[in-house]
Write a protein that holds these residues in place. Structure first.
Motif, short mmCIF file in Angstrom:
data_model
loop_
_atom_site.label_atom_id
_atom_site.label_comp_id
_atom_site.label_asym_id
_atom_site.label_seq_id
_atom_site.Cartn_x
_atom_site.Cartn_y
_atom_site.Cartn_z
N LEU A 1 2.14 -0.24 11.66
CA LEU A 1 3.32 -0.05 10.54
C LEU A 1 4.84 0.52 10.99
O LEU A 1 5.94 0.21 10.45
N SER A 2 4.51 0.89 12.58
CA SER A 2 5.71 2.00 12.85
C SER A 2 6.09 0.23 13.65
O SER A 2 7.59 0.10 13.54
N SER A 3 5.54 -0.77 14.05
CA SER A 3 5.99 -1.60 14.57
C SER A 3 6.92 -2.70 12.55
O SER A 3 7.80 -3.04 13.39
N ASP B 1 12.16 -0.96 2.29
CA ASP B 1 11.91 -0.48 3.65
C ASP B 1 10.19 -0.54 3.41
O ASP B 1 9.86 -0.10 4.11
N ASP B 2 9.38 -0.01 2.20
CA ASP B 2 8.48 0.22 2.31
C ASP B 2 7.71 -0.98 1.88
O ASP B 2 6.13 -0.88 1.24
N PRO C 1 -1.38 -0.41 0.63
CA PRO C 1 -0.95 -0.55 -1.03
C PRO C 1 -1.00 0.73 -1.28
O PRO C 1 -0.86 2.29 -1.00
N THR C 2 -0.09 1.21 -1.99
CA THR C 2 0.04 2.55 -2.73
C THR C 2 -1.34 2.59 -3.91
O THR C 2 -2.13 2.08 -4.66
N PHE C 3 -1.35 4.01 -3.34
CA PHE C 3 -3.31 3.80 -4.38
C PHE C 3 -2.12 5.26 -5.34
O PHE C 3 -2.79 6.27 -5.26
N TYR C 4 -3.18 4.27 -6.01
CA TYR C 4 -2.22 5.21 -7.64
C TYR C 4 -3.12 6.44 -8.20
O TYR C 4 -2.96 7.70 -8.46
N SER C 5 -4.19 6.46 -7.69
CA SER C 5 -5.91 7.53 -7.78
C SER C 5 -6.12 7.91 -7.38
O SER C 5 -6.62 8.48 -7.49
N LEU C 6 -5.72 8.23 -5.61
CA LEU C 6 -6.51 8.64 -5.02
C LEU C 6 -6.30 10.64 -5.22
O LEU C 6 -4.95 10.91 -5.37
N PHE D 1 2.74 7.70 6.14
CA PHE D 1 3.19 6.99 6.23
C PHE D 1 2.15 7.04 4.35
O PHE D 1 1.90 6.29 3.55
N ALA D 2 0.69 7.12 4.67
CA ALA D 2 -0.64 7.57 4.20
C ALA D 2 0.14 8.39 2.70
O ALA D 2 -0.39 8.10 1.66
N LEU D 3 0.95 9.75 3.20
CA LEU D 3 1.32 10.76 2.26
C LEU D 3 2.25 9.74 1.18
O LEU D 3 2.39 9.88 0.15
N GLU D 4 3.56 8.88 1.82
CA GLU D 4 4.03 8.03 0.54
C GLU D 4 3.30 7.08 -0.08
O GLU D 4 4.14 6.84 -1.50
#
Length: 463
Positions: A325-327, A342-343, A354-359, A377-380
């Motif tokens: 992801l940094s790359s 950017d995302d 992906p976006t984890f809407y249920s997490l 990245f995970a928090l976003e």
């Protein structure tokens, strides 16, 4: 003369004594024959619903392994000859010593009757490294609900059988030597009501191998595959493809010490995923690791588990995701990305995160400092996260590993709105660790509790 102690069992009817014996473990039930003449043959008249044969019951410091094995063979043969096998409901056979495969096969065939509902067979040693090859007609058992096999055991159904084990709910298969034998690969395919599947295997030879889990009934899947140490320097030759197509799967747990190729399909009902893949020996080590050696497809299955409410990722997986992801972000900032978003975390044509809407619950493992930057990245991508658990999985640091923490200008939505609990394990007080703790405390506006567990040996357990 002291008064004679009264025998409370003396005079009880044999029916009551048989009921008492039936409640005892197999070894103790047979041992009642030594109490008195009244008890000598009572155990042979008992209708045992559970038959547990375990040679560890005979372990004594003064006995050699050969003596234990011989005594256990005599013990088992006597029991199988004298009890009513047709009423047994649970059959357990655990063998630590070495026995001939044909002897073990005979015990299993005799004890595993059509009325048995649970079978647990664990064989640690077999003479001449043979497999305990069980007859395929055992797959026709209609009463069996639980089957656990551990050791060099094979049970292959007849190819012409379309349905096997029609009542089986739980299937555990442990210590399968992939590369030497493809046994068990088709054992679960025709089980119509299978609910819980556990598969563990050692990869004995670095050969191409494909393991498919295709089922409409399995709800819990736990797989563990481990490459033997002697092949760590030759992982290029390891090609394990694991396809999971289970539309009713609720809980998924993957464990292995290298990166296999995973193909996940139809996991719409999945609620919990624990991804413990990749070994520490494969983690990027500063500039000395060629990350491009591995394709993004190796780590790109997270979009298939986007709907989980609980997710755990191993440190090695976090490390690879951090580098990937940094790359991607570097290329985007340089104007090389095809998208202006950017995302848009895609590597080539592969979506990585992906976006984890249920997490609601996230656990991240870390190996060395190079996997730290996956956290933002995970928090976003977890807008409704409520619980965060960070844990160090490896000790020490590489000399060329740059310890840094890249803070985001705009905190993730979950930090501002919903993250209520944080747990940090393996804290060693290093600069980049303090920076992360400071960042979380400063931006987690609704945080109620943070637990920090320091390592017992200072920096040795830091992450």
């Amino acid at each position: 003369m002291p008064p004679r102690r009264r025998n409370f069992f003396y005079g009880l009817p044999d029916d009551i004594l048989r009921h008492i014996i039936a409640c005892l473990p197999t070894k103790n039930a047979v041992g009642t024959s030594l109490i008195s003449r009244q008890w000598i043959d009572l155990w042979t008249e008992v209708e045992f619903h559970q038959l547990a044969l375990d040679d560890s019951d005979l372990l004594e410091p003064d006995l050699s392994p050969d003596t234990i094995a011989w005594s256990f063979q005599e013990f088992v043969s006597d029991i199988l000859d004298r009890v009513n096998l047709l009423v047994i409901r649970r059959f357990y056979l655990h063998c630590l010593q070495s026995y001939d495969a044909e002897v073990l096969r005979d015990w299993v065939v005799r004890g595993w009757t059509n009325n048995v509902v649970e079978v647990d067979i664990r064989v640690d040693n077999i003479n001449e490294d043979n497999f305990l090859d069980l007859p395929s007609n055992l797959c026709t058992s209609t009463a069996l609900k639980v089957l656990k096999l551990q050791g060099n055991i094979t049970l292959d159904p007849d190819p012409d059988q379309r349905v096997i084990f029609p009542s089986l709910r739980i299937l555990h298969m442990d210590v399968i030597q992939l590369g030497v034998s493809g046994h068990h690969r088709d054992l679960y395919r025709c089980c119509p009501v299978l609910d819980d599947l556990y598969v563990r295997g050692n990869i004995a030879e670095p050969l191409p191998f494909q393991f498919d889990v295709v089922s409409t009934s399995v709800r819990n899947l736990n797989s563990e595959f481990y490459l033997e140490d002697k092949h760590f320097d030759n992982e290029d030759n390891v090609s394990l493809t694991f396809e999971i197509n289970t539309q009713n799967l609720v809980c998924l747990e993957l464990r292995e010490n290298f990166f296999a190729q995973y193909i996940l399909r139809n996991l719409n009902l999945l609620e919990k995923a624990d991804i413990g893949i990749g070994g520490v020996f494969m983690c990027p080590r500063g500039g000395g690791f060629d990350f491009d050696h591995w394709s993004d497809e190796r780590i790109s299955f997270l979009p298939e588990v986007y709907n989980v409410n609980s997710l755990a990722l191993s440190g090695c997986y976090s490390c690879y995701m951090s580098r990937a992801l940094s790359s991607i972000r570097v290329r985007q900032n340089a104007g090389a990305a095809s998208s202006d978003d950017d995302d848009d975390f895609t590597g080539g044509h592969v979506e990585l995160l992906p976006t984890f809407y249920s997490l609601e619950k996230l656990k991240l493992g870390f190996v060395y400092c190079c996997s730290w930057n996956f956290l933002p990245f995970a928090l976003e991508r977890s807008p409704f996260l409520q619980s965060l658990d960070l844990e160090k999985e490896a000790k020490g640091e590489f000399p060329d590993c740059v310890q840094r923490w890249e803070e985001r200008d705009v905190p993730a939505d979950c930090l501002r709105n919903c993250l209520r609990g944080i747990s940090v394990r393996g804290f060693g007080g290093k600069l980049h660790e303090l920076q992360v703790i400071e960042y979380l405390l400063k931006n987690a506006r609704v945080l109620r509790r943070m637990d920090i567990y320091a390592s017992a040996e200072g920096g040795a357990g830091a992450f």
